[in-house]
Design a protein around this motif. Structure first.
Motif, mmCIF file in Angstrom:
data_model
loop_
_atom_site.group_PDB
_atom_site.id
_atom_site.type_symbol
_atom_site.label_atom_id
_atom_site.label_comp_id
_atom_site.label_asym_id
_atom_site.label_seq_id
_atom_site.Cartn_x
_atom_site.Cartn_y
_atom_site.Cartn_z
ATOM 1 N N GLN A 286 38.469 50.064 60.885
ATOM 2 C CA GLN A 286 38.910 50.440 59.557
ATOM 3 C C GLN A 286 39.917 49.408 59.047
ATOM 4 O O GLN A 286 40.658 48.826 59.837
ATOM 5 C CB GLN A 286 39.552 51.829 59.530
ATOM 6 N N ALA A 287 39.866 49.172 57.743
ATOM 7 C CA ALA A 287 40.779 48.181 57.168
ATOM 8 C C ALA A 287 41.201 48.608 55.769
ATOM 9 O O ALA A 287 40.367 48.981 54.945
ATOM 10 C CB ALA A 287 40.119 46.805 57.112
ATOM 11 N N MET A 288 42.508 48.551 55.521
ATOM 12 C CA MET A 288 43.045 48.736 54.181
ATOM 13 C C MET A 288 43.458 47.360 53.672
ATOM 14 O O MET A 288 43.930 46.512 54.443
ATOM 15 C CB MET A 288 44.242 49.685 54.201
ATOM 16 N N SER A 289 43.259 47.115 52.392
ATOM 17 C CA SER A 289 43.608 45.792 51.883
ATOM 18 C C SER A 289 43.817 45.817 50.386
ATOM 19 O O SER A 289 43.407 46.745 49.692
ATOM 20 C CB SER A 289 42.509 44.770 52.227
ATOM 21 N N SER A 290 44.487 44.781 49.921
ATOM 22 C CA SER A 290 44.651 44.556 48.496
ATOM 23 C C SER A 290 44.966 43.087 48.300
ATOM 24 O O SER A 290 45.256 42.372 49.259
ATOM 25 C CB SER A 290 45.772 45.431 47.923
ATOM 26 N N GLY A 291 44.903 42.627 47.065
ATOM 27 C CA GLY A 291 45.051 41.198 46.822
ATOM 28 C C GLY A 291 46.198 40.858 45.895
ATOM 29 O O GLY A 291 46.666 41.689 45.111
ATOM 30 N N PHE A 292 46.663 39.641 46.005
ATOM 31 C CA PHE A 292 47.621 39.083 45.055
ATOM 32 C C PHE A 292 47.558 37.565 45.180
ATOM 33 O O PHE A 292 46.899 37.027 46.072
ATOM 34 C CB PHE A 292 49.034 39.615 45.287
ATOM 35 N N ASN A 293 48.223 36.885 44.286
ATOM 36 C CA ASN A 293 48.285 35.422 44.310
ATOM 37 C C ASN A 293 49.726 34.979 44.504
ATOM 38 O O ASN A 293 50.651 35.592 43.961
ATOM 39 C CB ASN A 293 47.747 34.820 43.003
ATOM 40 N N THR A 294 49.917 33.926 45.251
ATOM 41 C CA THR A 294 51.260 33.404 45.455
ATOM 42 C C THR A 294 51.182 31.953 45.912
ATOM 43 O O THR A 294 50.103 31.460 46.262
ATOM 44 C CB THR A 294 52.017 34.250 46.497
ATOM 45 N N ALA A 295 52.334 31.297 45.910
ATOM 46 C CA ALA A 295 52.414 29.913 46.372
ATOM 47 C C ALA A 295 52.631 29.894 47.880
ATOM 48 O O ALA A 295 53.461 30.637 48.408
ATOM 49 C CB ALA A 295 53.551 29.183 45.663
ATOM 50 N N VAL A 296 51.876 29.060 48.571
ATOM 51 C CA VAL A 296 52.001 28.898 50.023
ATOM 52 C C VAL A 296 52.445 27.459 50.280
ATOM 53 O O VAL A 296 51.773 26.511 49.862
ATOM 54 C CB VAL A 296 50.667 29.178 50.740
ATOM 55 N N GLY A 297 53.593 27.309 50.961
ATOM 56 C CA GLY A 297 54.123 25.981 51.223
ATOM 57 C C GLY A 297 54.431 25.764 52.687
ATOM 58 O O GLY A 297 54.074 26.564 53.549
ATOM 59 N N LEU A 298 55.116 24.659 52.954
ATOM 60 C CA LEU A 298 55.521 24.295 54.308
ATOM 61 C C LEU A 298 57.038 24.202 54.383
ATOM 62 O O LEU A 298 57.716 24.077 53.345
ATOM 63 C CB LEU A 298 54.901 22.934 54.687
#
Length: 435
Positions: A96-108
């Protein structure tokens, strides 16, 4: 004999270049239009995970209040965080999996590296195994990371290439909203269309580039993009993402060992809904939905209605082209009645004449298929220039290529049957007397 018939067909085609070219063009236009729309239909209506779609089910519960309620209508599109967490905790399915989405900046950690704006999915540990995510390096996180708000993440091959040059980045850190997360897995290129596990962000959106535990995203207040339905007091002074908020925004999927196990799980959902109604959380009568992947896509009308209509219209156009080809072949046959009479008088059987004319139709069909393939490629290029979210998917794959050739040959052979039969009925004596 076939080679002899093929040689005769080639000679007769060259002897009537204009008429032959007209038939090839008519067939090619029909095939081109038909295959353009059929390819789009094939891409959009295909099973996104065919080997296990019958075992994957979307869950819906009706947790909303009585405002606007109508008997028999669909439950809320998504689950509340409270219900999704409760179902996940009970573990009544194989996965089973619950999930949702969003957008964001991924850096180092290196401030000199520019962060990359990425599609993100916050989910639970079973997500990757449920949807058969392909691994390039490492793997997913554990259930313990879900429970302990682990600072871990999985990234796509594309994001790994941009941030780490495509190398093994397992164990390295990325920065999301100022928080360091450790990479535990890197996916291989992974395209799933339609994007069935979350249709709220678009039916044909790209697969996400960044994944992290749902609990971690909530603890770090990562936010949310996409569909949200609130009722009553909603967040009641808090965030709409809070555990007890009266808002549905989480997609929930389960996997069973066998499709037949869905009946028992549906009973569990009914019992859960009844219990929540008795506790005062649910107001509406029990209304649960448990749909397999293809049933879910059908219920949400993911395939645009205009694509179906265009496909039927294209097949109708192909039928018109085939009818025109029949007429042209008949005209060509009647012009060759004398030749046919002489061949019959020299000993050719009716079956020989019939086979020869069928081979001629097949040769024209092959030429029409090749030209129609070029028209189809041009049509698909035009589709890809449209603003529709599915436009980029309009590509002619190997199966559709084979279908193009087969459909053209079939159409030409069907068109050639009546003229071939008419040619076989030519009476030698009458034609010799005329000659």
């Amino acid at each position: 004999m076939f080679l002899h018939y093929l040689e005769l067909a080639w000679r007769n085609t060259l002897a009537a270049k204009g008429l032959s070219a007209l038939m090839v063009l008519a067939l090619a236009l029909g095939i081109g239009a038909c295959m353009t729309t059929l390819t789009v239909y094939h891409v959009l209506s295909g099973d996104p995970i065919p080997h296990k779609s019958a075992k994957l089910f979307n869950v819906q519960l009706d947790a909303s209040d009585m405002v606007g309620w109508k008997a028999g209508e669909e439950p809320t599109f998504d689950l509340t965080r409270y219900d999704a967490t409760a179902l996940l905790r009970d573990k009544k399915a194989l996965r089973q999996a619950m999930s949702s989405g969003f957008n964001t900046a991924v850096g180092l950690p290196d401030a000199n590296v520019k962060p990359i704006f990425s599609g993100v999915r916050m989910t639970s540990a079973d997500f990757f195994a449920m949807f058969d995510a392909p691994w390039q390096y490492g793997g997913g996180w554990s259930a313990a990371d879900d429970e302990g708000e682990g600072r871990v993440a999985v990234i796509s091959a594309s994001l790994n290439e941009k941030l780490f040059g495509g190398g093994n980045s397992v164990g390295k850190e990325v920065i999301v909203r100022g928080q360091p997360l450790r990479v535990v897995g890197v996916l291989k290129p992974w395209k799933v269309q339609p994007h069935f596990w979350d249709l709220t962000l678009g039916s044909y959106t790209e697969t996400e580039d960044f994944y992290l535990p749902f609990s971690t995203a909530m603890f770090l207040k990562m936010g949310h993009w996409g569909n949200m339905d609130c009722w009553g007091k909603g967040a009641n002074g808090g965030s709409s993402l809070d555990l007890n908020a009266s808002c549905s925004w989480i997609q929930y999927w389960v996997e069973f060992a066998q499709p037949e196990d869905a009946a028992a799980y549906r009973d569990y959902l009914t019992a859960y809904s009844e219990a929540q109604r008795k506790a005062g959380r649910f107001e509406r009568p029990t209304n649960v939905r448990l749909r397999s992947v293809m049933d879910w896509l059908g219920a949400q009308k993911v395939l645009p209605a205009d694509v179906r209509l265009q496909t039927w219209l294209a097949f109708g156009f192909l039928a018109v082209c085939v009818v025109n080809m029949v007429g042209l072949l008949l005209a060509k046959t009647l012009r060759r009645s004398g030749e046919i009479g002489v061949r019959r008088a020299l000993g050719a059987r009716r079956s020989d004449i019939f086979q020869q004319f069928v081979v001629e139709a097949g040769l024209l069909g092959l030429a029409g298929a090749l030209l129609g393939l070029m028209f189809a490629q041009g049509g698909l290029w035009l589709v890809r220039q449209s603003p529709n979210d599915y436009a980029r998917l309009a590509e002619l794959d190997s199966s559709m290529l084979a279908l193009t050739l087969g459909l053209a040959l079939l159409a030409s052979l069907i068109a050639g049957l009546l003229p071939a039969w008419r040619a076989a009925l030519v009476t030698p004596a009458v034609q010799l007397k005329v000659q």
